[in-house]
Design an enzyme around this catalytic site. Structure first.
Site, PDB file in Angstrom:
ATOM      1  N   HIS A  26      -7.493  -4.578 -10.992  1.00 54.11           N
ATOM      2  CA  HIS A  26      -6.477  -3.610 -10.566  1.00 54.11           C
ATOM      3  C   HIS A  26      -5.062  -4.093 -10.861  1.00 54.11           C
ATOM      4  O   HIS A  26      -4.123  -3.303 -10.860  1.00 54.11           O
ATOM      5  CB  HIS A  26      -6.621  -3.331  -9.065  1.00 54.11           C
ATOM      6  CG  HIS A  26      -7.837  -2.514  -8.754  1.00 54.11           C
ATOM      7  ND1 HIS A  26      -7.780  -1.176  -8.464  1.00 54.11           N
ATOM      8  CD2 HIS A  26      -9.153  -2.839  -8.735  1.00 54.11           C
ATOM      9  CE1 HIS A  26      -8.998  -0.706  -8.264  1.00 54.11           C
ATOM     10  NE2 HIS A  26      -9.853  -1.706  -8.421  1.00 54.11           N
ATOM     11  N   ASP A  68       3.263  -4.621 -12.376  1.00 49.09           N
ATOM     12  CA  ASP A  68       2.320  -3.889 -11.527  1.00 49.09           C
ATOM     13  C   ASP A  68       1.164  -3.409 -12.400  1.00 49.09           C
ATOM     14  O   ASP A  68       1.412  -2.915 -13.508  1.00 49.09           O
ATOM     15  CB  ASP A  68       3.037  -2.672 -10.912  1.00 49.09           C
ATOM     16  CG  ASP A  68       2.585  -2.363  -9.495  1.00 49.09           C
ATOM     17  OD1 ASP A  68       1.429  -2.709  -9.168  1.00 49.09           O
ATOM     18  OD2 ASP A  68       3.365  -1.771  -8.736  1.00 49.09           O
TER      19      ASP A  68
HETATM   20  C1  GDG Z   1      -3.160  -2.544  -6.476  1.00 49.78           C
HETATM   21  C2  GDG Z   1      -2.309  -2.884  -7.714  1.00 49.78           C
HETATM   22  C3  GDG Z   1      -2.739  -0.579  -8.589  1.00 49.78           C
HETATM   23  C4  GDG Z   1       1.904   2.061   0.716  1.00 49.78           C
HETATM   24  N1  GDG Z   1       2.590   1.922   1.870  1.00 49.78           N
HETATM   25  C5  GDG Z   1       1.968   2.693   2.767  1.00 49.78           C
HETATM   26  C6  GDG Z   1       0.873   3.304   2.149  1.00 49.78           C
HETATM   27  N2  GDG Z   1       0.857   2.897   0.894  1.00 49.78           N
HETATM   28  C7  GDG Z   1      -0.140   3.350  -0.109  1.00 49.78           C
HETATM   29  C8  GDG Z   1       0.510   4.086  -1.245  1.00 49.78           C
HETATM   30  C9  GDG Z   1      -0.527   3.876  -2.351  1.00 49.78           C
HETATM   31  C10 GDG Z   1      -1.083   2.491  -2.020  1.00 49.78           C
HETATM   32  O1  GDG Z   1      -0.798   2.235  -0.658  1.00 49.78           O
HETATM   33  C11 GDG Z   1      -0.402   1.396  -2.855  1.00 49.78           C
HETATM   34  O2  GDG Z   1      -0.922   1.446  -4.136  1.00 49.78           O
HETATM   35  P1  GDG Z   1      -0.157   0.763  -5.355  1.00 49.78           P
HETATM   36  O3  GDG Z   1      -0.841   1.173  -6.597  1.00 49.78           O
HETATM   37  O4  GDG Z   1       1.268   1.218  -5.352  1.00 49.78           O
HETATM   38  O5  GDG Z   1      -0.138  -0.797  -5.113  1.00 49.78           O
HETATM   39  P2  GDG Z   1      -1.134  -2.005  -4.592  1.00 49.78           P
HETATM   40  O6  GDG Z   1      -1.446  -1.896  -3.154  1.00 49.78           O
HETATM   41  O7  GDG Z   1      -0.429  -3.264  -4.993  1.00 49.78           O
HETATM   42  O8  GDG Z   1      -2.489  -1.839  -5.432  1.00 49.78           O
HETATM   43  C12 GDG Z   1      -1.661  -1.623  -8.280  1.00 49.78           C
HETATM   44  C13 GDG Z   1      -3.654  -0.373  -7.388  1.00 49.78           C
HETATM   45  O9  GDG Z   1      -4.197  -1.614  -6.927  1.00 49.78           O
HETATM   46  C14 GDG Z   1      -4.820   0.553  -7.733  1.00 49.78           C
HETATM   47  O10 GDG Z   1      -5.514   0.069  -8.839  1.00 49.78           O
HETATM   48  O11 GDG Z   1      -2.100   0.646  -8.903  1.00 49.78           O
HETATM   49  O12 GDG Z   1      -0.950  -1.932  -9.477  1.00 49.78           O
HETATM   50  O13 GDG Z   1      -1.302  -3.855  -7.390  1.00 49.78           O
HETATM   51  O14 GDG Z   1      -1.576   4.793  -2.240  1.00 49.78           O
HETATM   52  O15 GDG Z   1       0.759   5.427  -0.897  1.00 49.78           O
HETATM   53  N3  GDG Z   1       0.027   4.151   2.776  1.00 49.78           N
HETATM   54  C15 GDG Z   1       0.276   4.405   4.088  1.00 49.78           C
HETATM   55  N4  GDG Z   1       1.321   3.836   4.761  1.00 49.78           N
HETATM   56  C16 GDG Z   1       2.195   3.001   4.147  1.00 49.78           C
HETATM   57  O16 GDG Z   1       3.155   2.525   4.766  1.00 49.78           O
HETATM   58  N5  GDG Z   1      -0.533   5.234   4.749  1.00 49.78           N
END
Ligand code: GDG
Length: 478
Positions: free
Chosen positions: A155, A362
């Site tokens: 990921h 990322d």
């Molecule tokens: C890894 C990789 C890759 C965030 N803050 C809150 C919250 N979130 C949710 C967001 C989004 C998820 O969490 C974060 O996803 P990301 O993709 O931005 O980042 P990572 O957690 O680092 O994920 C990344 C991912 O895996 C999938 O393959 O895209 O590059 O690092 O859905 O909305 N959700 C809630 N409260 C928050 O305060 N409910």
């Protein structure tokens, strides 16, 4: 009967705290159809951690989890996975803390998980392993006699060959990945980096997508992850009328809202973002009192030193921005370090004029896609996106910036604030089409077709369990 087994570090067992997990749980929501199993760590620490998984059945899916001991947790999760691999793959060598004892603990946990999983596997099951915590799992599963199709998906980013070499166990790490039938990455760039690393440090033969090493062949593919776009949009429409959204709107007094939502992680480029915002306010006084920036940054991995230091730095910066620019009736930056509910965030996205996504590195970044899906197509907000997020390979109609230059972030915020409705609609229309085409379901379908050994994604190329899965994914994404 053959089934899909998903393996990940954290298993979001329904009705537990882990069920609140982030990106991965959201992305796999549709893949776990009745008959499948999700296997991994329970998220619990217990000194008498059993070797046999606890089983919970929910809606036909079996959640099979093991606890970890405190020592497992410190070495496997805090020490090696998040203290060495995470900074390596996010281009932060100065933060990489490699310790042999942590690596030994990482291997031991993978071996323990593989032994427990091997007992659950039936012939014909397809096993899909997720993320950097579990790279060696396939090697241990093979050693336990498991001959099933084994897939891995990373990921987070993969690093270029010269960079991978800074990891003292680089060869083992690369070799471990060659025990999978399919190794999937978020972008073609990361897939290429893995093929290059295997060629350079393992002397593996690279033939198109395939890496051949020690008698094994691994198909190395790019499979960009997506979101469940239509339900997210529906949720955003509803949430934009919620009491929270109403409160936010009335607190803005007509000001434009810029929003950032991230785990509090050094890969997300939050210090650069805050500095970019400060430069916007300093260089463009016409925006003073006309904009409010809301940053939600849920604290994460607080037992890793670098995360505690980042939290302190951001407290300092937020105080600095607000101290310099606030008026008695205007606070330019609202900074929250606790998580907000998902159905509140989607409404905030819809209200916002600017989505600010500035990671230094990322794998994908799902927030960028969520922001696009949440917009009102008639009056959409503008996405500012780092070129170093995997999402930038697809979302080229965003305002794509280099986050290492805070002035570029400031310029993009200014551009977004003065952008006319026609340009906003044109950019958003193109982005929306991509986000709604490259969904989580499409990602899973594509990946599982590759894992099954086919080259296409037609149902006819899938085995019966995967045909069932594909049909259900189609229903869910319709
Ligand atoms: C890894 C990789 C890759 C965030 N803050 C809150 C919250 N979130 C949710 C967001 C989004 C998820 O969490 C974060 O996803 P990301 O993709 O931005 O980042 P990572 O957690 O680092 O994920 C990344 C991912 O895996 C999938 O393959 O895209 O590059 O690092 O859905 O909305 N959700 C809630 N409260 C928050 O305060 N409910």
């Amino acid at each position: 009967m053959a089934r899909l087994i998903v393996v990940s570090n954290r298993v979001p067992v329904p009705k537990t705290r882990a069920a609140q997990a982030g990106g991965l749980a959201v992305a796999l929501k549709d893949v776990l159809t009745p008959g499948s199993t999700w296997f991994g760590w329970s998220g619990r620490i217990a000194e008498d951690a059993a070797e046999t998984p606890a089983l919970v059945a929910s809606r036909g899916v079996t959640y099979a989890t093991l606890d970890l001991t405190r020592r497992d947790y410190e070495q496997f999760y805090v020490g090696y996975a998040n203290g060495a691999l995470w900074p390596l793959f996010h281009f932060r060598p100065a933060l990489m803390k490699f310790r042999r004892e942590d690596y030994a603990g990482y291997l031991a946990v993978n071996e323990k998980l593989a032994r427990a999983l091997a007992k659950l596997v039936e012939p014909g099951d397809v096993i899909w392993v997720h993320d950097y915590h579990l790279i060696p799992l396939a090697r241990y599963l093979r050693a336990a006699g498991i001959a099933n199709r084994l897939g891995f998906f990373l990921h987070i980013p993969f690093a270029p060959a010269s960079f991978v070499a800074t990891l003292p166990v680089a060869r083992e790490m690369l070799n471990d990945l060659t025990h999978y039938d399919v190794a999937g990455f978020q972008t073609e760039g990361f897939a290429r980096d893995f093929r290059d690393g295997a060629a350079r440090w393992l002397d593996a033969a690279v033939d198109g997508e395939h890496v051949r090493h020690a008698g094994r062949t691994t198909r190395v593919i790019a499979a960009p992850i997506g979101i469940d776009a239509a339900p997210f949009e529906r949720d955003a429409i509803r949430a934009a009328r919620s009491a929270e959204a109403e409160r936010l709107l009335s607190s803005l007094h007509g000001r434009a809202l810029a929003i950032g939502v991230d785990r509090l992680d050094y890969s997300k480029g939050l210090p650069n973002r805050f500095e970019g915002y400060a430069r916007l306010l300093a260089r463009h006084p016409e925006h003073l009192q006309k904009i409010s920036f809301l940053q939600i940054a849920a604290r994460s991995r607080e037992d890793v030193v670098a995360y505690r230091e980042l939290a302190r730095e951001l407290d300092r910066q937020a105080g600095d921005v607000n101290g310099r620019f606030s008026e008695f009736d205007w606070t330019p930056l609202r900074y929250l370090t606790r998580a907000a509910p998902r159905n509140v965030i989607s409404g905030f996205f819809r209200i916002a004029r600017i989505g600010v996504v500035t990671p230094l590195h990322d794998g994908m970044n799902l927030v960028a896609k969520e922001f696009v899906a949440a917009q009102d197509p008639r009056d959409p907000g503008v996405l500012i996106l780092s070129r170093f997020a995997g999402a930038a390979e697809e979302l080229t109609e965003a305002l794509v910036i280099n986050p290492y230059d805070p002035d570029e972030i400031a310029d993009a915020m200014h551009q977004a604030l003065v952008m006319g409705a026609d340009e906003r609609r044109a950019r958003h229309g193109a982005l929306r089409a991509k986000v709604f085409a490259g969904t989580a379901a499409a990602f899973a379908r594509r990946y599982l077709a590759a894992l099954e050994g086919g080259t296409g994604t037609t149902a006819a190329s899938l085995s019966p369990p995967l045909r069932h899965l594909a049909a259900s994914l189609r229903r869910n994404s319709a």
